[in-house]
Design a protein around this motif. Structure first.
Motif, PDB file in Angstrom:
ATOM      1  N   HIS A   1      -8.075   7.165  -7.413  1.00 49.63           N
ATOM      2  CA  HIS A   1      -8.019   7.532  -6.169  1.00 49.63           C
ATOM      3  C   HIS A   1      -7.560   6.773  -4.620  1.00 49.63           C
ATOM      4  O   HIS A   1      -7.459   6.510  -3.993  1.00 49.63           O
ATOM      5  CB  HIS A   1     -10.077   6.189  -5.855  1.00 49.63           C
ATOM      6  CG  HIS A   1     -10.767   7.504  -6.406  1.00 49.63           C
ATOM      7  ND1 HIS A   1     -11.607   8.630  -5.332  1.00 49.63           N
ATOM      8  CD2 HIS A   1     -11.663   7.716  -7.870  1.00 49.63           C
ATOM      9  CE1 HIS A   1     -11.767   9.717  -6.746  1.00 49.63           C
ATOM     10  NE2 HIS A   1     -11.835   9.107  -7.726  1.00 49.63           N
ATOM     11  N   GLN A   2      -5.990   6.462  -6.068  1.00 51.41           N
ATOM     12  CA  GLN A   2      -5.323   5.367  -5.011  1.00 51.41           C
ATOM     13  C   GLN A   2      -4.379   6.725  -4.587  1.00 51.41           C
ATOM     14  O   GLN A   2      -3.331   6.256  -4.908  1.00 51.41           O
ATOM     15  CB  GLN A   2      -4.055   4.611  -5.725  1.00 51.41           C
ATOM     16  CG  GLN A   2      -3.783   4.066  -5.774  1.00 51.41           C
ATOM     17  CD  GLN A   2      -4.529   2.545  -4.540  1.00 51.41           C
ATOM     18  OE1 GLN A   2      -5.339   2.500  -4.907  1.00 51.41           O
ATOM     19  NE2 GLN A   2      -4.009   2.714  -3.874  1.00 51.41           N
ATOM     20  N   ASP A   3      -5.132   7.362  -3.608  1.00 54.34           N
ATOM     21  CA  ASP A   3      -4.846   8.977  -2.981  1.00 54.34           C
ATOM     22  C   ASP A   3      -4.279   8.309  -1.430  1.00 54.34           C
ATOM     23  O   ASP A   3      -5.382   7.371  -0.815  1.00 54.34           O
ATOM     24  CB  ASP A   3      -5.034   9.610  -3.148  1.00 54.34           C
ATOM     25  CG  ASP A   3      -6.681   9.595  -3.271  1.00 54.34           C
ATOM     26  OD1 ASP A   3      -7.126   9.550  -2.459  1.00 54.34           O
ATOM     27  OD2 ASP A   3      -6.883  10.665  -3.404  1.00 54.34           O
ATOM     28  N   ASP A   4      -4.321   9.561  -0.833  1.00 56.41           N
ATOM     29  CA  ASP A   4      -4.095   9.462   0.843  1.00 56.41           C
ATOM     30  C   ASP A   4      -5.262  10.223   1.277  1.00 56.41           C
ATOM     31  O   ASP A   4      -6.449   9.983   0.788  1.00 56.41           O
ATOM     32  CB  ASP A   4      -2.455   9.695   1.514  1.00 56.41           C
ATOM     33  CG  ASP A   4      -1.594  10.726   0.927  1.00 56.41           C
ATOM     34  OD1 ASP A   4      -0.692  10.942   0.817  1.00 56.41           O
ATOM     35  OD2 ASP A   4      -2.126  10.904  -0.946  1.00 56.41           O
ATOM     36  N   GLU A   5      -4.601  11.329   2.263  1.00 53.72           N
ATOM     37  CA  GLU A   5      -6.174  12.012   2.579  1.00 53.72           C
ATOM     38  C   GLU A   5      -7.368  11.548   3.079  1.00 53.72           C
ATOM     39  O   GLU A   5      -7.224  10.002   2.658  1.00 53.72           O
ATOM     40  CB  GLU A   5      -6.110  13.162   1.528  1.00 53.72           C
ATOM     41  CG  GLU A   5      -7.100  12.411   0.284  1.00 53.72           C
ATOM     42  CD  GLU A   5      -8.676  12.861   0.782  1.00 53.72           C
ATOM     43  OE1 GLU A   5      -9.006  13.201   1.684  1.00 53.72           O
ATOM     44  OE2 GLU A   5      -9.031  12.715  -0.109  1.00 53.72           O
ATOM     45  N   GLY A   6      -7.208  10.920   4.061  1.00 51.33           N
ATOM     46  CA  GLY A   6      -8.196  10.838   5.158  1.00 51.33           C
ATOM     47  C   GLY A   6      -7.776   9.702   6.094  1.00 51.33           C
ATOM     48  O   GLY A   6      -8.458   8.883   6.018  1.00 51.33           O
TER      49      GLY A   6
ATOM     50  N   ARG B   1       1.119  -1.009  -0.044  1.00 56.53           N
ATOM     51  CA  ARG B   1      -0.079   0.263   0.052  1.00 56.53           C
ATOM     52  C   ARG B   1       0.975   0.990  -0.063  1.00 56.53           C
ATOM     53  O   ARG B   1       0.807   2.206  -0.701  1.00 56.53           O
ATOM     54  CB  ARG B   1      -1.131  -0.145   1.090  1.00 56.53           C
ATOM     55  CG  ARG B   1      -1.952   1.484   1.351  1.00 56.53           C
ATOM     56  CD  ARG B   1      -2.716   1.282   2.082  1.00 56.53           C
ATOM     57  NE  ARG B   1      -3.225   0.240   2.536  1.00 56.53           N
ATOM     58  CZ  ARG B   1      -3.394  -0.292   4.093  1.00 56.53           C
ATOM     59  NH1 ARG B   1      -3.241   0.551   5.087  1.00 56.53           N
ATOM     60  NH2 ARG B   1      -4.560  -1.553   4.007  1.00 56.53           N
ATOM     61  N   ALA B   2       1.588   1.482   1.139  1.00 53.77           N
ATOM     62  CA  ALA B   2       2.761   2.291   0.518  1.00 53.77           C
ATOM     63  C   ALA B   2       3.613   2.430  -0.225  1.00 53.77           C
ATOM     64  O   ALA B   2       3.600   3.586  -1.224  1.00 53.77           O
ATOM     65  CB  ALA B   2       4.300   2.268   1.914  1.00 53.77           C
TER      66      ALA B   2
ATOM     67  N   GLY C   1       0.965   3.937  -2.887  1.00 52.55           N
ATOM     68  CA  GLY C   1       0.661   5.689  -2.479  1.00 52.55           C
ATOM     69  C   GLY C   1       1.800   6.097  -2.967  1.00 52.55           C
ATOM     70  O   GLY C   1       1.580   7.594  -3.802  1.00 52.55           O
TER      71      GLY C   1
ATOM     72  N   ARG D   1       1.222   9.559  -5.580  1.00 50.85           N
ATOM     73  CA  ARG D   1       1.989  10.515  -5.609  1.00 50.85           C
ATOM     74  C   ARG D   1       2.118  11.236  -6.921  1.00 50.85           C
ATOM     75  O   ARG D   1       2.470  12.402  -6.535  1.00 50.85           O
ATOM     76  CB  ARG D   1       2.518  11.113  -4.012  1.00 50.85           C
ATOM     77  CG  ARG D   1       1.551  10.706  -2.775  1.00 50.85           C
ATOM     78  CD  ARG D   1       2.224  10.829  -1.369  1.00 50.85           C
ATOM     79  NE  ARG D   1       3.309  10.446  -1.180  1.00 50.85           N
ATOM     80  CZ  ARG D   1       3.163   9.334  -0.371  1.00 50.85           C
ATOM     81  NH1 ARG D   1       2.421   8.525  -0.131  1.00 50.85           N
ATOM     82  NH2 ARG D   1       4.164   7.831  -0.270  1.00 50.85           N
TER      83      ARG D   1
END
Lengths: 153, 153
Positions: free
Chosen positions: A148-153, A9-10, A13, A17
DNA sequence: ACGCAAACATTGCACAATGCAAGAATGGTC
DNA sequence: GACCATTCTTGCATTGTGCAATGTTTGCGT
């Protein structure tokens, strides 16, 4: 195994980015198209479509949009007048370069920050896992992300 | 690091394969919507949209399609007549169950096949990597795949 | 009680991405 | 030259997406 999920996942991410920079100029499918041209050089439309696993008609219209944005150029082939030769414009090349450079830098930063982690037994384990999990094609790999493979939240 | 990339790819490929079963009935965004309802229980439209990071209007129309397929049901809330309560129909629940079950089985098979790999030093390394790579939100993770995250080729 | 702002869902509009089917232009083969 | 294959394009339909406007309902403040 949980740790692997986390690490995957990291990693993903980070990849997402590094793409963010381009998302103001082009959509993700459009960027994937540019990457094909950057990596494989000038291509026929049909080859791009095959590479991206999309219908040729979809490719035609994708390239319409990229041409409209000044990122690719179409030229009718002289030797076979059926084919249209696509290639990046300088602007398109630069856009791809920016993202790829950024990604490479991120990766380097990460490698440096975690160099001591990659002991032989760790890499051996990961490789064995990859074999057990089965094969995924080389191509498409890092291109296949949604916005949508982003972070935030 | 290269090994991690490989392993991540393999892991993702497995996830994508476990989704393939559903792709004849629903698209990926539609399935993601179903999963939200399955995981969080009946929801308001606005909550679903937020969870999926989409505009409420997009959610409305997504749910239109799912309702048309008989996979979700809308009911106007009696206590607050502004809100629409969405929940899975039995068919919708079953569809999600099938995919999740399949995924769980695949994961179990994989855990079993690779159990001896996950020594403490390996998981420690992966966890450290994840920390170094930065944070990605928990939610959205395994949902964020395109249809093109496949193998073949 | 009234009015007004906020919350919620929906609809209208625009656009990207997608596939299938049909067509046009070209090339190669017999 | 007739015929078929290749390549690209266009027509049509659908999904997914966001923004703006609308309608309904709720809750709050006066």
């Amino acid at each position: 195994m949980q740790a692997l999920i986390l690490a995957s996942r990291a990693f993903v991410g980070m990849t997402a980015r590094s793409l963010a920079a381009a998302e103001e100029e082009v959509t993700l499918p459009q960027f994937r198209t540019l990457v094909v041209l950057a990596v494989r050089g000038p291509q026929r439309g049909v080859d791009i479509a095959e590479e991206l696993r999309i219908n040729p008609s979809t490719g035609t219209r994708m390239l319409d949009r990229l041409a409209r944005k000044g990122l690719v150029r179409r030229t009718r082939s002289a030797s076979d007048r059926r084919v249209v030769r696509l290639r990046l414009t300088p602007a398109g090349q630069e856009l791809v370069d920016q993202v790829l450079t950024r990604r490479r830098e991120e990766l380097e930063r990460l490698v440096e920050a975690t160099a001591e982690l990659w002991r032989p037994e760790v890499t051996r384990a990961l490789t064995a896992f990859a074999e057990a999990a089965g094969e995924v094609s080389e191509r498409d790999w890092w291109l296949g992300w949604t916005e949508h493979q982003d972070d935030e939240g």
